[in-house]
Design a protein around this motif. Structure first.
Motif, PDB file in Angstrom:
ATOM      1  N   ALA A  21      11.358  66.209  42.127  1.00 13.09           N
ATOM      2  CA  ALA A  21      11.122  67.452  41.655  1.00 13.09           C
ATOM      3  C   ALA A  21       9.996  67.729  40.800  1.00 13.09           C
ATOM      4  O   ALA A  21       9.570  68.814  40.496  1.00 13.09           O
ATOM      5  CB  ALA A  21      12.595  67.742  41.059  1.00 13.09           C
ATOM      6  N   ASN A  22       9.481  66.541  40.344  1.00 13.85           N
ATOM      7  CA  ASN A  22       8.185  66.449  39.510  1.00 13.85           C
ATOM      8  C   ASN A  22       7.155  66.189  40.205  1.00 13.85           C
ATOM      9  O   ASN A  22       6.115  66.227  39.742  1.00 13.85           O
ATOM     10  CB  ASN A  22       8.324  65.572  38.490  1.00 13.85           C
ATOM     11  N   GLY A  23       7.008  66.020  41.643  1.00 17.76           N
ATOM     12  CA  GLY A  23       5.988  65.948  42.460  1.00 17.76           C
ATOM     13  C   GLY A  23       5.364  64.533  42.475  1.00 17.76           C
ATOM     14  O   GLY A  23       4.438  64.365  42.857  1.00 17.76           O
ATOM     15  N   MET A  67      13.048  54.804  52.251  1.00 14.68           N
ATOM     16  CA  MET A  67      13.421  53.954  50.811  1.00 14.68           C
ATOM     17  C   MET A  67      14.808  54.380  50.439  1.00 14.68           C
ATOM     18  O   MET A  67      15.403  55.317  50.463  1.00 14.68           O
ATOM     19  CB  MET A  67      12.399  54.070  49.541  1.00 14.68           C
ATOM     20  N   PRO A  68      15.778  53.095  50.089  1.00 17.07           N
ATOM     21  CA  PRO A  68      17.096  53.361  49.574  1.00 17.07           C
ATOM     22  C   PRO A  68      17.084  53.926  48.107  1.00 17.07           C
ATOM     23  O   PRO A  68      17.473  53.431  47.301  1.00 17.07           O
ATOM     24  CB  PRO A  68      17.614  51.888  49.582  1.00 17.07           C
ATOM     25  N   VAL A  69      16.890  55.191  47.941  1.00 18.53           N
ATOM     26  CA  VAL A  69      16.967  56.041  46.997  1.00 18.53           C
ATOM     27  C   VAL A  69      17.245  57.380  47.216  1.00 18.53           C
ATOM     28  O   VAL A  69      16.724  58.016  48.133  1.00 18.53           O
ATOM     29  CB  VAL A  69      15.553  55.912  46.241  1.00 18.53           C
ATOM     30  N   LEU A  70      17.991  58.104  46.444  1.00 21.82           N
ATOM     31  CA  LEU A  70      18.098  59.372  46.612  1.00 21.82           C
ATOM     32  C   LEU A  70      17.592  60.202  45.472  1.00 21.82           C
ATOM     33  O   LEU A  70      17.829  60.015  44.306  1.00 21.82           O
ATOM     34  CB  LEU A  70      19.607  59.818  46.448  1.00 21.82           C
ATOM     35  N   LEU A  71      16.514  61.101  45.955  1.00 25.64           N
ATOM     36  CA  LEU A  71      15.869  62.018  44.924  1.00 25.64           C
ATOM     37  C   LEU A  71      16.430  63.083  44.578  1.00 25.64           C
ATOM     38  O   LEU A  71      16.312  63.486  43.623  1.00 25.64           O
ATOM     39  CB  LEU A  71      14.423  62.236  45.434  1.00 25.64           C
ATOM     40  N   GLY A  72      17.500  63.628  45.484  1.00 22.60           N
ATOM     41  CA  GLY A  72      18.136  64.666  45.020  1.00 22.60           C
ATOM     42  C   GLY A  72      17.382  66.133  45.016  1.00 22.60           C
ATOM     43  O   GLY A  72      17.979  67.088  44.832  1.00 22.60           O
ATOM     44  N   GLY A  73      16.344  66.105  45.401  1.00 19.42           N
ATOM     45  CA  GLY A  73      15.319  67.362  45.208  1.00 19.42           C
ATOM     46  C   GLY A  73      14.178  67.149  45.279  1.00 19.42           C
ATOM     47  O   GLY A  73      13.472  65.952  45.168  1.00 19.42           O
ATOM     48  N   GLY A  74      13.223  68.029  45.520  1.00 20.08           N
ATOM     49  CA  GLY A  74      11.628  67.814  45.439  1.00 20.08           C
ATOM     50  C   GLY A  74      11.063  68.549  47.016  1.00 20.08           C
ATOM     51  O   GLY A  74      11.555  69.397  47.272  1.00 20.08           O
ATOM     52  N   VAL A  75      10.240  67.634  47.396  1.00 23.40           N
ATOM     53  CA  VAL A  75       9.550  68.301  48.709  1.00 23.40           C
ATOM     54  C   VAL A  75      10.115  67.218  49.953  1.00 23.40           C
ATOM     55  O   VAL A  75       9.964  66.093  49.539  1.00 23.40           O
ATOM     56  CB  VAL A  75       7.773  67.963  48.738  1.00 23.40           C
TER      57      VAL A  75
END
Length: 185
Positions: free
Chosen positions: A19-21, A143-151
């Motif tokens: 979400a922060n780019g 990648m094994p990560v959940l960013l939850g938002g963004g692009v």
């Protein structure tokens, strides 16, 4: 003729930036990745690189491409704002700024010869290439990560039929490779 390989790294929930780019969480394994046999094979198959201007600007110093970029091949940057100073070049790597996506692909394919054109970075340009039917293969690393938002990488409604080529694990990332099946009319 060279094939165009659109590559990107995404989170498990499909984001290529948070979400922060930032895409930092997607490259927490950067040192391991760059030293891997997987990246060496990708570099070996790359005859030219295609990238957007924001990805190009991601280098602290544009001259670093000629000095230390993992893809030592001609680079074609899609932009309407070429820099005023031409970046450093060497016998294998030089940078060409092209305002038109299709023209950039044509030039990159010609420069690549019988090797591939590797696309790196930028969801917007990635989507333009895919929607324009300019991609032969997708190389998507998860990648094994959940960013939850963004692009999101795939967020424009472009549909494509894909045929699996390979699945490879490199450390914590899963590297997926697909052939884009041309649409039949």
């Amino acid at each position: 003729m060279a094939k165009v390989i659109a590559g990107a790294t995404v989170s498990l929930d499909g984001y290529c930036q948070d979400a922060n780019g930032s895409s930092a969480a997607l490259y927490a394994d950067f040192e391991e990745l760059t030293g891997s046999g997987y990246m060496q094979r990708v570099a070996d198959e790359t005859g030219a690189v295609l990238m957007g201007r924001r990805t190009f600007d991601g280098a602290e110093d544009p001259d670093d491409y000629a000095d230390s970029y993992e893809f030592q091949a001609p680079i074609f940057v899609v932009t309407h704002r070429p820099p005023t100073v031409e970046p450093k070049r060497n016998e294998r790597l030089w940078i060409t700024f092209v305002p038109d996506v299709e023209d950039a692909v044509r030039q990159a394919v010609a420069a690549a010869g019988d090797r591939g054109v590797t696309f790196v970075g930028g969801a917007d340009l990635f989507r333009q290439l895919l929607a324009g039917g300019l991609v032969d293969e997708l190389a998507v690393d998860v990648m094994p990560v959940l960013l939850g938002g963004g692009v999101r990488l795939f967020d424009d409604g472009t549909a494509a039929t894909l045929e699996k080529i390979s699945v490879e694990e490199v450390g914590v990332r899963t590297c997926l490779r697909y052939r884009v099946v041309p649409a039949t009319t």
